[in-house]
Design a protein around this motif. Sequence first.
Motif, PDB file in Angstrom:
ATOM      1  N   LEU A 105     -25.330 -72.866  33.234  1.00 13.98           N
ATOM      2  CA  LEU A 105     -24.435 -71.994  32.467  1.00 13.98           C
ATOM      3  C   LEU A 105     -23.924 -72.802  31.286  1.00 13.98           C
ATOM      4  CD1 LEU A 105     -22.155 -70.367  35.180  1.00 13.98           C
ATOM      5  CD2 LEU A 105     -23.270 -69.124  33.365  1.00 13.98           C
ATOM      6  N   LYS A 106     -24.065 -72.271  30.088  1.00 14.29           N
ATOM      7  CA  LYS A 106     -23.501 -72.928  28.908  1.00 14.29           C
ATOM      8  C   LYS A 106     -22.183 -72.227  28.610  1.00 14.29           C
ATOM      9  CE  LYS A 106     -26.145 -74.577  25.736  1.00 14.29           C
ATOM     10  NZ  LYS A 106     -27.069 -74.746  24.589  1.00 14.29           N
ATOM     11  N   MET A 107     -21.120 -73.046  28.478  1.00 17.50           N
ATOM     12  CA  MET A 107     -19.786 -72.478  28.284  1.00 17.50           C
ATOM     13  C   MET A 107     -19.087 -73.106  27.080  1.00 17.50           C
ATOM     14  SD  MET A 107     -18.416 -72.165  32.218  1.00 17.50           S
ATOM     15  CE  MET A 107     -17.050 -71.084  31.808  1.00 17.50           C
ATOM     16  N   ALA A 108     -18.279 -72.310  26.407  1.00 12.88           N
ATOM     17  CA  ALA A 108     -17.422 -72.785  25.317  1.00 12.88           C
ATOM     18  C   ALA A 108     -16.080 -73.148  25.927  1.00 12.88           C
ATOM     19  CB  ALA A 108     -17.262 -71.689  24.258  1.00 12.88           C
ATOM     20  N   LEU A 109     -15.958 -74.411  26.334  1.00 11.36           N
ATOM     21  CA  LEU A 109     -14.735 -74.868  26.997  1.00 11.36           C
ATOM     22  C   LEU A 109     -13.713 -75.318  25.959  1.00 11.36           C
ATOM     23  CD1 LEU A 109     -16.323 -76.924  29.911  1.00 11.36           C
ATOM     24  CD2 LEU A 109     -15.551 -74.551  29.930  1.00 11.36           C
ATOM     25  N   PRO A 110     -12.439 -75.084  26.230  1.00 20.92           N
ATOM     26  CA  PRO A 110     -11.405 -75.530  25.292  1.00 20.92           C
ATOM     27  C   PRO A 110     -11.388 -77.056  25.193  1.00 20.92           C
ATOM     28  CG  PRO A 110     -10.442 -74.261  27.097  1.00 20.92           C
ATOM     29  CD  PRO A 110     -11.892 -74.384  27.366  1.00 20.92           C
ATOM     30  N   GLU A 111     -11.072 -77.539  24.022  1.00 19.93           N
ATOM     31  CA  GLU A 111     -11.008 -78.981  23.801  1.00 19.93           C
ATOM     32  C   GLU A 111      -9.999 -79.616  24.752  1.00 19.93           C
ATOM     33  OE1 GLU A 111      -9.835 -81.945  20.157  1.00 19.93           O
ATOM     34  OE2 GLU A 111     -10.726 -80.009  19.673  1.00 19.93           O
ATOM     35  N   GLY A 112     -10.421 -80.681  25.403  1.00 18.79           N
ATOM     36  CA  GLY A 112      -9.527 -81.418  26.286  1.00 18.79           C
ATOM     37  C   GLY A 112      -9.547 -80.979  27.739  1.00 18.79           C
ATOM     38  N   LEU A 113     -10.221 -79.865  28.053  1.00 17.95           N
ATOM     39  CA  LEU A 113     -10.235 -79.392  29.447  1.00 17.95           C
ATOM     40  C   LEU A 113     -10.877 -80.421  30.376  1.00 17.95           C
ATOM     41  CD1 LEU A 113      -9.676 -77.177  31.546  1.00 17.95           C
ATOM     42  CD2 LEU A 113     -11.927 -76.244  31.036  1.00 17.95           C
ATOM     43  N   MET A 114     -12.005 -80.966  29.981  1.00 12.97           N
ATOM     44  CA  MET A 114     -12.679 -81.960  30.816  1.00 12.97           C
ATOM     45  C   MET A 114     -11.856 -83.250  30.924  1.00 12.97           C
ATOM     46  SD  MET A 114     -15.350 -80.587  32.092  1.00 12.97           S
ATOM     47  CE  MET A 114     -16.240 -81.986  32.716  1.00 12.97           C
TER      48      MET A 114
ATOM     49  N   VAL B  55     -10.127 -88.283  32.301  1.00  6.94           N
ATOM     50  CA  VAL B  55      -9.382 -89.367  31.670  1.00  6.94           C
ATOM     51  C   VAL B  55      -8.181 -89.705  32.531  1.00  6.94           C
ATOM     52  CG1 VAL B  55      -8.073 -90.042  29.619  1.00  6.94           C
ATOM     53  CG2 VAL B  55     -10.158 -88.657  29.380  1.00  6.94           C
ATOM     54  N   PRO B  56      -8.057 -90.973  32.924  1.00  2.00           N
ATOM     55  CA  PRO B  56      -6.901 -91.352  33.758  1.00  2.00           C
ATOM     56  C   PRO B  56      -5.586 -91.085  33.019  1.00  2.00           C
ATOM     57  CG  PRO B  56      -8.482 -93.162  33.587  1.00  2.00           C
ATOM     58  CD  PRO B  56      -8.918 -92.099  32.638  1.00  2.00           C
ATOM     59  N   SER B  57      -4.619 -90.561  33.749  1.00  2.00           N
ATOM     60  CA  SER B  57      -3.335 -90.266  33.117  1.00  2.00           C
ATOM     61  C   SER B  57      -2.525 -91.545  32.937  1.00  2.00           C
ATOM     62  CB  SER B  57      -2.554 -89.260  33.955  1.00  2.00           C
ATOM     63  OG  SER B  57      -2.291 -89.802  35.223  1.00  2.00           O
ATOM     64  N   LYS B  58      -1.710 -91.558  31.890  1.00  2.00           N
ATOM     65  CA  LYS B  58      -0.842 -92.698  31.627  1.00  2.00           C
ATOM     66  C   LYS B  58       0.532 -92.351  32.170  1.00  2.00           C
ATOM     67  CE  LYS B  58      -3.415 -93.931  27.548  1.00  2.00           C
ATOM     68  NZ  LYS B  58      -3.497 -93.857  26.118  1.00  2.00           N
TER      69      LYS B  58
END
Length: 180
Positions: A160-169, A174-177
């Motif tokens: 499935l190709k999806m238009a995901l919002p920027e930053g969702l992945m 990305v480890p949280s600070k």
Amino acid sequence: MKKEDCYFLGKITRRHGLQGNVFLKLDTDQPEMYNKLDSVFVDINGMLVPFFVAKQSWGKADTLIISFKNSTEALVDQSLGKDVYLPLSTLPNLTGNKFYYHEVIGYEIREEDGKSCGTIVSVNDQTAQHYFMLDFAGKQIIIPIIKDWILELNREEKFLKMALPEGLMDVFLVPSKKDE
């Protein structure tokens, strides 16, 4: 009949009247597809048992009143509160970007640029917002199922190709600070 060869149709909730009829609460967006059932499979102690439908009518918009052939009090009692299934072969084939949830298990989710987001391991449809549960290199990722985000469904290559919002992945990767 095996459960993996079937899909969940609904649940027998309670009796209707004194004639051995039961209410079948459908779990579907298209109840009109089930205007004429010949038989259903009822999950009794982990086995799918065929029940043949003698008569059916509509109770509410998503509830059928069903009378089974050769029905007895014991048979009706045994069916109460049980899940009901139909064979996958009874589902119509979908085209384009439409799909059944069971069909996309194992599919890869890709972003617009072709970058992999992981493989669908399950679909949660028990909440108001349905979502894909993905596995990406051992990490669990959740992607909401939003029709407008789905750009392409490729059944041959299983993605499935999806238009995901920027930053969702990034939320998952990305480890949280810690706040200081």
